[in-house]
Design a protein around this motif. Structure first.
Motif: not given
Length: 404
Positions: A54-57, A37-39, A45-47, A107-109
């Motif tokens: 944060l997306v992971t945690g 998910i981080a990748v 989204f060029q996060a 992030l919400l998902i």
């Protein structure tokens, strides 16, 4: 119709196998997504690195909140109904990955997906604790948690393999299909009715005991500390392997870990039921310490994989044993809350550990970190002794008298 004594003592029932299968698939989806998910967020989204973290945690934060909420009301709603609520939400939120068009939406998902996992996995843990015979609680919990141990090896391997050979849409499709399988299997699970509670037991007063099981708190604290120590392995083993030039070997680390867990848990579960928790917990602490120290000094493939064996014998059995202890200490009508309490602390250690240790690693490096955490595990063994260990034999003897 009443079950015969022989049936009541049977561990490998249809329901036990089905609930373990659901737990395996839920955990597999969790670990499969956590490695990709981080990748995904970076590519789509060029996060930034912190945003990808944060997306992971945030998934784990959602899981914690889901457990905290559902542990209080699971027996009011009903255990099987709670399982369906969790699995329905899990299927729906897995489908939402296909419409994650922006980073805030992703992030919400992820948060909602975590909440649904918290609800569903608390239900499976509570149901399985209910259907396991009293005399085989630790053995049954050991076998049940082996389903999660297998998933921790197969999930990341599947995720990394698919990321190299397919696209993210196919990964999300696989996760959706597996979540639908979980939902379908749940229809076949039969959950025995709980005894009717007396009025005094049902009395409702707002207190901390509405959200956590006080009897499970001491052993849950032990689980939190050892999980925090294990999170250093779970989250940073690949980074450490890059530093010591053992990347190709590191891909097999969790396979070796899972094999060690699979080999040891059938024996440790029976030993805990027959002899008591101390006969499993103290050796497991020692194995975990040896594994972390071996990891800190490793320079070769053999020692890296050997550390995986010791950590499997150590943390792998500490995880299942602390869960079994939490349930054994709790009345049947509080099992849902005890399960929720245990996993809140376990997930808290696994979730917040990487964030906290991330501040330390740039200062002291991986090798010193693993040495220090080895001493932390030793200190945790002492904490366990005062919180539960010195009382363990009395508890076993009291349970044996009650079951006689």
């Amino acid at each position: 119709m009443r079950k015969s004594n022989k049936q009541a003592e049977k561990l490998w029932t249809k329901d036990f196998i089905l609930v373990s299968l659901i737990n395996f698939l839920l955990t597999l989806i969790f670990y499969l997504l956590i490695v990709i998910i981080a990748v995904y967020s970076t590519d789509k989204f060029q996060a930034s690195v912190s945003q990808a973290g944060l997306v992971t945690g945030i998934f784990i934060i959602g899981t914690l909140l889901g457990r905290l909420f559902i542990g209080r009301v699971i027996d009011d709603i009903g255990r099987k109904k709670t399982l369906f609520i969790g699995l329905t939400a899990f299927v729906f939120t897995t489908l939402l990955y296909f419409v994650s068009f922006t980073l805030p939406l992703l992030l919400l998902i992820r948060f909602l997906h975590g909440v649904s996992l918290g609800i569903a996995s608390t239900a499976t843990g509570t149901i399985v604790a209910q259907i396991i015979p009293d005399r085989k609680k630790a053995e049954g919990i050991g076998y049940y948690s082996m389903s999660a141990a297998l998933a921790t090896a197969i999930g990341p391997f599947t995720g990394l393999f698919m990321m190299q050979h397919t696209n993210f849409e196919l990964i999300f499709l696989l996760c959706t299909l597996l979540s639908v399988v979980c939902f379908s299997v749940a229809f076949l699970v039969e959950v025995p009715a709980l005894p009717i509670l007396t009025t005094s037991t049902k009395e409702k007063k707002f207190s901390l005991a509405d959200f956590v099981e006080p009897k499970a708190l001491p052993i849950a604290l032990v689980a939190f500390i050892v999980a925090l120590c294990y999170s250093s392995v779970l989250s940073f083993i690949n980074s450490y392997a890059i530093e010591i030039n053992l990347v190709s070997t590191a891909s097999f680390f969790f396979i070796v870990y899972a094999v060690a867990v699979l080999v040891s848990r059938p024996f440790t579960g029976q030993l805990l039921d027959i002899k008591g928790a101390n006969y499993v917990m103290y050796p497991a602490f020692v194995f975990f310490v040896i594994g972390l120290i071996t990891l800190s000094f490793t320079h070769a493939s053999f020692s890296l994989l050997l550390s995986g064996v010791f950590i499997g014998f150590g943390f792998g059995n500490l995880q299942s044993s602390t869960q079994a202890i939490a349930i054994k200490l709790t009345e049947p009508h509080r099992m849902g809350l005890a399960t929720s309490t245990f996993f809140i602390f376990l997930d808290g250690g696994l979730g917040f550990g990487p964030y906290l240790l991330g501040f330390v690693i740039p200062i002291i490096g991986f090798r010193k970190l693993y040495i220090i955490l080895g001493f932390v595990v030793l200190l945790t063994a002492l904490i366990y002794h005062f919180l539960h260990g010195k009382h363990s034999l009395k508890i076993v003897s009291s349970i044996s008298k009650n079951n006689a």
